[in-house]
Enzyme design. Sequence first.
Site, PDB file in Angstrom:
ATOM      1  N   ASP A   1      93.072  -3.277  21.302  1.00  0.00           N
ATOM      2  CA  ASP A   1      93.136  -4.681  22.139  1.00  0.00           C
ATOM      3  C   ASP A   1      93.195  -4.351  23.583  1.00  0.00           C
ATOM      4  O   ASP A   1      93.654  -3.551  24.048  1.00  0.00           O
ATOM      5  CB  ASP A   1      94.652  -5.060  21.687  1.00  0.00           C
TER       6      ASP A   1
ATOM      7  N   GLU B   1      87.942  -4.203  22.855  1.00  0.00           N
ATOM      8  CA  GLU B   1      87.669  -5.350  23.919  1.00  0.00           C
ATOM      9  C   GLU B   1      87.408  -4.639  25.021  1.00  0.00           C
ATOM     10  O   GLU B   1      88.216  -4.034  25.669  1.00  0.00           O
ATOM     11  CB  GLU B   1      88.853  -6.266  24.127  1.00  0.00           C
TER      12      GLU B   1
END
Length: 712
Positions: free
Chosen positions: A410, A439
Amino acid sequence: MRLDTISAEAYIDNFSMITIVVNKPFSIIPSLVLIDRKGAKQPLTIDIQEDYHEKYIYKCKTSQPLDLYTEYWVACEEIRIPLKVGSVVRTERFDTLFYDDGVLGAIYSPDSTTFKVWSPVANEIRLKYKTEELNSFSECKMIRSEKGVWHLTLEGNHHLTEYTYLAKVNHEWVETTDPYTRSVTINGERSVVINLSETDPEGWNRSEKRINLRAKTDSILYEVHIRDFTVHADSGVKNKGKYLGLTEKSTKTSNGYPTGLDYLKSLGVTHVQLMPVADFGSVDETKSDKEYNWGYDPVHFFAPEGSYSTDPYDPVSRVKELKVLIQTLQTNGLSVILDVVFNHVYIREDSAFEKLVPGYYFRYDDGGNPVNGTGVGNDTASERKMVRKFIIDALTYWLNEYKVDGFRFDLMGIHDIETMNIASKKLKSLNPGVFLLGEGWDLNTYLEPERKASLSSAKRMPDYSFFNDAFRDHVKGSIFPEGASGFINGNQDDRVKNQMIHVLRGYAGNQNLFLAPEQSINYTECHDNHTLFDLLAIRHPHENETTRRKRQQLALAFTLFARGVPFIHAGQEFFRTKHGAENSYNLPDRINAIDWNFCEKNDHSVVYFRDLIKIKKEQPIFRNGSAELQEKNVPRGALGFELQRVFTDKEGGVLYWKKVLLFFNQTLKPIGVPLEHQEWNIAVEDQRCGKKATSSDCYLIPPLSFSLLYKE
């Protein structure tokens, strides 16, 4: 000015510099003296005076280096100011002096348990543990090592012993759980010693390593939230919303439609990406059937979340049931990726990190304020040695103990490249096929741009795949309804068309940021923002639902057949809706639950999804490196590509394709494309799969659809 009217604080900023912060300037510079807990004194010399945001700052030099293990006070005539840890913990010297690569946490054996916790700035640490005989807590003073690791060994079998640490830091006693704890009591209130072999499900071979050798481009990722997938009233699942719910076989709706695990394994996807399962703080585990969260609020990074357990009060249950889930998915041919959140914590001030070593684990600006690139008020500092160690220790623990197949990071752009590459090297030494993705957004954190593990650094991080926002935005348009539209919305701008050609070839837009297409995670929907079904309803409010669904199916074809790795959000294949909610992270089940009745109603779309996956998996021509996507000259409003490969006739009874045509029509009318007088077979046409032949020299692509033609 009277000194007793001054509010003052004092901090250690390096090993020979103290910063005093006051609310009013000294009219006459007082005599400043540093006093330790034994009464020894040394004078302080003011070196710099500054004003900052209505605060008055005096930087003072010490005559002797400071010992962080010692308690100090700054004496200012009659006033004593407790000296606290400041930015000294963020210096290179601190990292060098106190880095320890040893094992931390509660190290269990049947005969004894050794507790180890790192805090070079603590003046004293006590182990507080529960004694079963007296059903009360005892305390034992721990011993400090040179590197700031405190340790203590308790004799006897301490499986399930509850414990915390009492640490004297910055002149105050604080109580905290163990940052390395493997399990916890309800709501993570206390750490628990655990004999991990007691958490193994039947058939779990502790010595057996999990090795995955599937190529990334042969993978199809499917994102699942534990609770969402089984909590629906008509899921037919007994343990709704729990780890075990996803392990139940032969679950069905009241009409007999397969749900849960059976549905999942029928799709043909290769990887299940589980949204966060590490212990998070945003759900009260005593009310887990009534509260909801995605779980991006980590508290304990080594311990599973209890709200998904059938008994959150039992420290063994949460560990064992998660292992059962992972084992079940893998037994049914599905690899497991964990969504991990190392970029921030739930509440910085309450975290074990901040209590044990204040100011070390997080990034701060020049004014000493936590930076907020994550949007939650605290960015972890992965570039610091003990933060890096913590991240890598946690990853290797999940890989070894739970035998997972990969990790999705994340907000990976918060982390530094060096840490991520060290982590991948370690993980790949344990499982060469471990799947790593993240990400790569470029976030405003306090780290030099060239050090960020962002999308622009993909070539320097060859083991990682990145969510390709260029693919997402050019296929479906901006994630914001008022933003630019994409190809499936009918945008015929030449720039959009050119970008589409690039992303279909596995690039990040027109920039060749990737070393290979396997670094591109191709997606049009994930847990964030609107579902595509809801976004299309907002963008095209005057269209009928049938037309909007065709747009969504066109996006699905792009996702599956573009170069790179397809990523599907659970329910996307049957037009999942969250009833217009853009950010459902804490909304109730009626918004987030997978609606199995709606899935059943749209089974024809599920069948289409399965058929597309079957084609992609069976035919080597779609695998990375087997054939190059060559653009075909087609009329405006369409995209066309041709693939060719050197091939063998067939293998395992499957006849391999020699040449393939991919056509995409973004308009509401049929578009004719020339076929050069060759006979072709049609495999996919107008949201249906099935072989039929055509000998026409012109093929009509149906409106808003994807067609796939091939020659054997």
